[in-house]
Design a protein around this motif. Structure first.
Motif, mmCIF file in Angstrom:
data_model
loop_
_atom_site.group_PDB
_atom_site.id
_atom_site.type_symbol
_atom_site.label_atom_id
_atom_site.label_comp_id
_atom_site.label_asym_id
_atom_site.label_seq_id
_atom_site.Cartn_x
_atom_site.Cartn_y
_atom_site.Cartn_z
ATOM 1 N N LEU A 82 3.329 12.916 3.341
ATOM 2 C CA LEU A 82 3.499 11.611 2.706
ATOM 3 C C LEU A 82 2.487 10.648 3.312
ATOM 4 O O LEU A 82 2.408 10.505 4.532
ATOM 5 C CB LEU A 82 4.915 11.073 2.920
ATOM 6 N N VAL A 83 1.708 10.010 2.451
ATOM 7 C CA VAL A 83 0.742 9.009 2.880
ATOM 8 C C VAL A 83 1.205 7.671 2.307
ATOM 9 O O VAL A 83 1.358 7.529 1.091
ATOM 10 C CB VAL A 83 -0.690 9.349 2.402
ATOM 11 N N ILE A 84 1.435 6.716 3.189
ATOM 12 C CA ILE A 84 1.943 5.400 2.806
ATOM 13 C C ILE A 84 0.773 4.421 2.820
ATOM 14 O O ILE A 84 0.072 4.312 3.831
ATOM 15 C CB ILE A 84 3.031 4.935 3.793
ATOM 16 N N VAL A 85 0.554 3.720 1.715
ATOM 17 C CA VAL A 85 -0.557 2.770 1.638
ATOM 18 C C VAL A 85 -0.040 1.379 1.288
ATOM 19 O O VAL A 85 0.879 1.220 0.486
ATOM 20 C CB VAL A 85 -1.631 3.211 0.603
ATOM 21 N N SER A 86 -0.652 0.382 1.925
ATOM 22 C CA SER A 86 -0.424 -1.006 1.566
ATOM 23 C C SER A 86 -1.782 -1.684 1.526
ATOM 24 O O SER A 86 -2.672 -1.347 2.309
ATOM 25 C CB SER A 86 0.497 -1.694 2.574
ATOM 26 N N VAL A 87 -1.939 -2.623 0.605
ATOM 27 C CA VAL A 87 -3.235 -3.254 0.392
ATOM 28 C C VAL A 87 -3.148 -4.738 0.713
ATOM 29 O O VAL A 87 -2.297 -5.446 0.174
ATOM 30 C CB VAL A 87 -3.716 -3.042 -1.063
ATOM 31 N N LEU A 88 -4.031 -5.180 1.596
ATOM 32 C CA LEU A 88 -4.165 -6.593 1.913
ATOM 33 C C LEU A 88 -4.944 -7.244 0.776
ATOM 34 O O LEU A 88 -6.107 -6.909 0.538
ATOM 35 C CB LEU A 88 -4.914 -6.773 3.238
ATOM 36 N N GLU A 89 -4.285 -8.131 0.060
ATOM 37 C CA GLU A 89 -4.899 -8.752 -1.115
ATOM 38 C C GLU A 89 -5.692 -9.992 -0.713
ATOM 39 O O GLU A 89 -5.124 -10.988 -0.324
ATOM 40 C CB GLU A 89 -3.821 -9.140 -2.124
ATOM 41 N N ASN A 90 -7.030 -9.909 -0.813
ATOM 42 C CA ASN A 90 -7.844 -11.065 -0.430
ATOM 43 C C ASN A 90 -7.775 -12.191 -1.448
ATOM 44 O O ASN A 90 -8.120 -13.308 -1.124
ATOM 45 C CB ASN A 90 -9.315 -10.740 -0.164
ATOM 46 N N GLY B 244 2.506 3.676 -2.708
ATOM 47 C CA GLY B 244 2.086 2.296 -2.478
ATOM 48 C C GLY B 244 3.289 1.425 -2.195
ATOM 49 O O GLY B 244 4.289 1.488 -2.911
ATOM 50 N N VAL B 245 3.199 0.618 -1.130
ATOM 51 C CA VAL B 245 4.306 -0.269 -0.767
ATOM 52 C C VAL B 245 3.821 -1.706 -0.663
ATOM 53 O O VAL B 245 2.708 -1.964 -0.225
ATOM 54 C CB VAL B 245 4.978 0.175 0.557
ATOM 55 N N ASP B 246 4.676 -2.642 -1.096
ATOM 56 C CA ASP B 246 4.369 -4.071 -0.992
ATOM 57 C C ASP B 246 5.622 -4.923 -0.811
ATOM 58 O O ASP B 246 5.587 -6.120 -0.975
ATOM 59 C CB ASP B 246 3.583 -4.553 -2.216
ATOM 60 N N ASP B 247 6.737 -4.307 -0.475
ATOM 61 C CA ASP B 247 8.031 -4.966 -0.241
ATOM 62 C C ASP B 247 8.738 -5.437 -1.506
ATOM 63 O O ASP B 247 9.807 -6.015 -1.424
ATOM 64 C CB ASP B 247 7.915 -6.154 0.729
ATOM 65 N N SER B 248 8.165 -5.210 -2.690
ATOM 66 C CA SER B 248 8.890 -5.557 -3.909
ATOM 67 C C SER B 248 10.038 -4.568 -4.089
ATOM 68 O O SER B 248 10.040 -3.469 -3.518
ATOM 69 C CB SER B 248 7.963 -5.505 -5.127
ATOM 70 N N GLU B 249 11.022 -4.958 -4.861
ATOM 71 C CA GLU B 249 12.184 -4.099 -5.088
ATOM 72 C C GLU B 249 11.770 -2.751 -5.690
ATOM 73 O O GLU B 249 12.241 -1.690 -5.259
ATOM 74 C CB GLU B 249 13.173 -4.808 -6.021
ATOM 75 N N ASP B 250 10.869 -2.781 -6.665
ATOM 76 C CA ASP B 250 10.416 -1.537 -7.288
ATOM 77 C C ASP B 250 9.623 -0.666 -6.317
ATOM 78 O O ASP B 250 9.720 0.558 -6.342
ATOM 79 C CB ASP B 250 9.569 -1.823 -8.524
#
Length: 143
Positions: free
Chosen positions: A36-44, A11-17
């Motif tokens: 490798l499967v990279i996921v990002s979630v659009l937070e409504n 899971g990626v969201d651009d945070s440092e961690d």
């Protein structure tokens, strides 16, 4: 005997961690010759009511996230990975990954950062803790 994984979800969201988790996932995927499967979630929940009702706005945000996640894909390709997929989902990150993405992707391992970049969850509970508790697969929390 070391455990090897066949499919790793990160899971990626651009945070440092999350960036550290992404680097760890690349390393693990290379070591195990895993997909490798990279996921990002659009937070409504980050949208106001007018934005949430505007389908053009949501599509624009989703398209921007799809374009951005391609930078992660390129970085993984540059690191030598060839078995790659990207997934963009929508909703509450922890719940969406556990209830929707994991069953669909069927990974052996979920790699996530320990701190959310933004959102209410940063203050009232950890998305990482939720995923570690409810995911039915191994979870590596990176900090």
């Amino acid at each position: 005997m070391a455990t090897t994984f066949k499919r790793i979800l990160v899971g990626v969201d651009d945070s440092e961690d999350a960036l550290l988790a992404f680097d760890y996932a690349i390393h693990q995927a290379k070591r195990d010759q895993a997909e490798l499967v990279i996921v990002s979630v659009l937070e409504n929940d980050d949208m106001n009511i007018y934005q949430a009702l505007d389908s053009d706005y949501i599509h624009g945000e989703r398209d921007a996230l799809k374009a951005h996640i391609k930078t992660y894909q390129k970085q993984a390709e540059d690191a030598g990975l060839t078995a790659l997929k990207v997934v963009v989902a929508e909703g509450e990150p922890g719940e969406t990954i556990v209830k929707n993405v994991i069953p669909h992707v069927e990974p052996d391992l979920l790699v996530i950062g320990s701190i959310a970049k933004k959102g209410v969850s940063r203050h009232f509970g950890s998305q990482a803790a939720y995923m570690a508790k409810y995911a039915k697969i191994s979870v590596m929390v990176v900090r």
